[in-house]
Scaffold this motif. Structure first.
Motif, PDB file in Angstrom:
ATOM      1  N   VAL A  50      -3.296  10.259  -4.865  1.00  0.00           N
ATOM      2  CA  VAL A  50      -2.202   9.640  -4.113  1.00  0.00           C
ATOM      3  C   VAL A  50      -1.028   9.451  -5.056  1.00  0.00           C
ATOM      4  CG1 VAL A  50      -1.474   7.568  -2.869  1.00  0.00           C
ATOM      5  CG2 VAL A  50      -3.766   8.452  -2.543  1.00  0.00           C
ATOM      6  N   ARG A  51       0.178   9.726  -4.567  1.00  0.00           N
ATOM      7  CA  ARG A  51       1.351   9.509  -5.408  1.00  0.00           C
ATOM      8  C   ARG A  51       1.509   8.019  -5.682  1.00  0.00           C
ATOM      9  NH1 ARG A  51       6.222   8.445  -2.497  1.00  0.00           N
ATOM     10  NH2 ARG A  51       5.860   8.529  -0.265  1.00  0.00           N
ATOM     11  N   ASP A  52       2.216   7.704  -6.726  1.00  0.00           N
ATOM     12  CA  ASP A  52       2.376   6.322  -7.184  1.00  0.00           C
ATOM     13  C   ASP A  52       3.353   5.585  -6.263  1.00  0.00           C
ATOM     14  OD1 ASP A  52       2.232   4.040  -8.708  1.00  0.00           O
ATOM     15  OD2 ASP A  52       2.299   5.139 -10.593  1.00  0.00           O
ATOM     16  N   ASP A  53       2.847   5.176  -5.112  1.00  0.00           N
ATOM     17  CA  ASP A  53       3.610   4.481  -4.094  1.00  0.00           C
ATOM     18  C   ASP A  53       2.770   3.301  -3.602  1.00  0.00           C
ATOM     19  OD1 ASP A  53       5.843   4.618  -1.816  1.00  0.00           O
ATOM     20  OD2 ASP A  53       3.884   4.319  -0.855  1.00  0.00           O
ATOM     21  N   ILE A  54       3.316   2.112  -3.692  1.00  0.00           N
ATOM     22  CA  ILE A  54       2.560   0.900  -3.362  1.00  0.00           C
ATOM     23  C   ILE A  54       1.875   1.010  -1.999  1.00  0.00           C
ATOM     24  CG2 ILE A  54       2.825  -1.538  -2.760  1.00  0.00           C
ATOM     25  CD1 ILE A  54       4.857  -1.769  -5.029  1.00  0.00           C
ATOM     26  N   TYR A  55       2.589   1.450  -1.004  1.00  0.00           N
ATOM     27  CA  TYR A  55       2.049   1.438   0.354  1.00  0.00           C
ATOM     28  C   TYR A  55       1.026   2.537   0.594  1.00  0.00           C
ATOM     29  CZ  TYR A  55       5.668  -1.943   0.514  1.00  0.00           C
ATOM     30  OH  TYR A  55       6.438  -3.038   0.203  1.00  0.00           O
ATOM     31  N   GLN A  56       1.197   3.695  -0.044  1.00  0.00           N
ATOM     32  CA  GLN A  56       0.184   4.742   0.055  1.00  0.00           C
ATOM     33  C   GLN A  56      -1.106   4.300  -0.644  1.00  0.00           C
ATOM     34  OE1 GLN A  56       0.369   7.586   1.886  1.00  0.00           O
ATOM     35  NE2 GLN A  56       2.292   6.699   2.592  1.00  0.00           N
ATOM     36  N   LEU A  57      -0.960   3.654  -1.803  1.00  0.00           N
ATOM     37  CA  LEU A  57      -2.139   3.149  -2.521  1.00  0.00           C
ATOM     38  C   LEU A  57      -2.882   2.122  -1.676  1.00  0.00           C
ATOM     39  CD1 LEU A  57      -0.614   2.650  -6.070  1.00  0.00           C
ATOM     40  CD2 LEU A  57      -2.324   4.333  -5.417  1.00  0.00           C
ATOM     41  N   ARG A  58      -2.152   1.171  -1.126  1.00  0.00           N
ATOM     42  CA  ARG A  58      -2.785   0.141  -0.294  1.00  0.00           C
ATOM     43  C   ARG A  58      -3.478   0.748   0.920  1.00  0.00           C
ATOM     44  NH1 ARG A  58       2.050  -4.298  -0.386  1.00  0.00           N
ATOM     45  NH2 ARG A  58       1.683  -4.994  -2.534  1.00  0.00           N
ATOM     46  N   ARG A  59      -2.864   1.748   1.525  1.00  0.00           N
ATOM     47  CA  ARG A  59      -3.460   2.368   2.711  1.00  0.00           C
ATOM     48  C   ARG A  59      -4.806   2.994   2.382  1.00  0.00           C
ATOM     49  NH1 ARG A  59      -4.057   7.289   4.236  1.00  0.00           N
ATOM     50  NH2 ARG A  59      -2.580   8.132   2.741  1.00  0.00           N
ATOM     51  N   LEU A  91      -2.568  -3.086  -5.560  1.00  0.00           N
ATOM     52  CA  LEU A  91      -3.970  -3.386  -5.265  1.00  0.00           C
ATOM     53  C   LEU A  91      -4.383  -4.823  -5.541  1.00  0.00           C
ATOM     54  CD1 LEU A  91      -5.661  -0.070  -6.394  1.00  0.00           C
ATOM     55  CD2 LEU A  91      -4.589  -0.672  -4.213  1.00  0.00           C
ATOM     56  N   GLY A  92      -3.732  -5.485  -6.478  1.00  0.00           N
ATOM     57  CA  GLY A  92      -4.122  -6.861  -6.797  1.00  0.00           C
ATOM     58  C   GLY A  92      -4.111  -7.775  -5.576  1.00  0.00           C
ATOM     59  N   VAL A  93      -3.179  -7.569  -4.669  1.00  0.00           N
ATOM     60  CA  VAL A  93      -3.080  -8.426  -3.476  1.00  0.00           C
ATOM     61  C   VAL A  93      -4.229  -8.194  -2.499  1.00  0.00           C
ATOM     62  CG1 VAL A  93      -0.574  -8.647  -3.643  1.00  0.00           C
ATOM     63  CG2 VAL A  93      -1.555  -6.813  -2.262  1.00  0.00           C
ATOM     64  N   LEU A  94      -4.958  -7.103  -2.642  1.00  0.00           N
ATOM     65  CA  LEU A  94      -6.081  -6.816  -1.747  1.00  0.00           C
ATOM     66  C   LEU A  94      -7.369  -7.507  -2.181  1.00  0.00           C
ATOM     67  CD1 LEU A  94      -5.565  -2.957  -1.236  1.00  0.00           C
ATOM     68  CD2 LEU A  94      -4.748  -4.826   0.221  1.00  0.00           C
ATOM     69  N   PHE A  95      -7.417  -7.975  -3.412  1.00  0.00           N
ATOM     70  CA  PHE A  95      -8.658  -8.547  -3.946  1.00  0.00           C
ATOM     71  C   PHE A  95      -8.949  -9.919  -3.342  1.00  0.00           C
ATOM     72  CE2 PHE A  95      -7.905  -6.318  -8.325  1.00  0.00           C
ATOM     73  CZ  PHE A  95      -8.152  -5.092  -7.744  1.00  0.00           C
ATOM     74  N   ASP A  96     -10.218 -10.142  -2.963  1.00  0.00           N
ATOM     75  CA  ASP A  96     -10.675 -11.476  -2.591  1.00  0.00           C
ATOM     76  C   ASP A  96     -10.895 -12.305  -3.852  1.00  0.00           C
ATOM     77  OD1 ASP A  96     -10.789 -10.691   0.145  1.00  0.00           O
ATOM     78  OD2 ASP A  96     -12.796  -9.855  -0.174  1.00  0.00           O
ATOM     79  N   LYS A  97     -11.363 -11.648  -4.899  1.00  0.00           N
ATOM     80  CA  LYS A  97     -11.561 -12.277  -6.208  1.00  0.00           C
ATOM     81  C   LYS A  97     -11.111 -11.310  -7.281  1.00  0.00           C
ATOM     82  CE  LYS A  97     -15.424 -15.234  -5.029  1.00  0.00           C
ATOM     83  NZ  LYS A  97     -16.766 -15.678  -5.390  1.00  0.00           N
ATOM     84  N   HIS A  98     -10.387 -11.823  -8.258  1.00  0.00           N
ATOM     85  CA  HIS A  98      -9.967 -11.015  -9.403  1.00  0.00           C
ATOM     86  C   HIS A  98     -11.033 -11.115 -10.495  1.00  0.00           C
ATOM     87  CE1 HIS A  98      -5.753 -10.074  -8.296  1.00  0.00           C
ATOM     88  NE2 HIS A  98      -5.959 -11.084  -7.469  1.00  0.00           N
ATOM     89  N   ILE A  99     -11.254 -10.025 -11.198  1.00  0.00           N
ATOM     90  CA  ILE A  99     -12.179 -10.002 -12.335  1.00  0.00           C
ATOM     91  C   ILE A  99     -11.308  -9.966 -13.588  1.00  0.00           C
ATOM     92  CG2 ILE A  99     -14.117  -8.807 -13.437  1.00  0.00           C
ATOM     93  CD1 ILE A  99     -14.622  -7.438 -10.671  1.00  0.00           C
TER      94      ILE A  99
END
Length: 170
Positions: A50-59, A91-99
């Motif tokens: 995936v190209r380096d695009d926030i919304y494509q990565l999140r999708r 991707l950080g905003v998708l995490f329920d818990k960060h490691i």
């Protein structure tokens, strides 16, 4: 009384390469991760560039998080400081818990190879909907370091005193 010995449990993993320039023929860091995870006994469930695009990565990652067949995601690329690097923000905003310990340990073990340049690594990891996600830099060396020195043990139920296998959905 000690715990009984655990046995290896293969996981279904996905590999995502974040790049504006790589193709299936030139995706050497993605190839490295696929080779390593299969050599360890895990299964490749999905793979994409995936190209380096926030919304494509999140999708893409959101779809994989929702896919009950995928237990873990490995990403390579987009964790640096260039203008297009956006994996942590995406991707950080998708995490329920960060490691948090993953990035800390990765930078610690990387010092021997790249010295103080490790300060520019923004690799991260987290759990989302029972899926463990590790976001690595895009170089082959960084992917090998992350897999060989950290991730391989954390995706192995036999690793003590703890690992992430019990945290992923069944």
């Amino acid at each position: 009384m000690s715990k009984p010995a655990a046995r290896f449990e293969p996981l279904a993993l996905a590999v995502l390469t974040v790049s504006d320039t790589r193709t299936p023929e030139t995706d050497t860091s993605g190839d490295l991760l696929v080779e390593r995870l299969q050599a360890a006994g895990h299964h490749l469930q999905a793979r994409q560039i995936v190209r380096d695009d926030i919304y494509q990565l999140r999708r893409v990652v959101s779809d994989w998080i929702a896919d009950e067949r995928i237990q873990g995601i490995l990403t390579t690329g987009g964790t640096g400081f260039s203008g297009r690097d956006s994996t942590p923000e995406a991707l950080g905003v998708l995490f329920d818990k960060h490691i948090e310990g993953f990035g800390e340990l990765f930078r610690q073990v990387s010092v021997a190879d790249i010295g103080s340049s490790t300060i520019q690594s923004r690799c991260l990891a987290g759990l989302a909907n029972g899926t463990v996600i590790f976001c690595l830099p895009g170089s082959n060396n960084a992917c090998a370091t992350g897999w060989d020195r950290i991730i391989v043990e954390q995706l192995d139920a036999r690793h003590r005193p703890c690992n992430f296998v019990a945290q992923v959905r069944r």
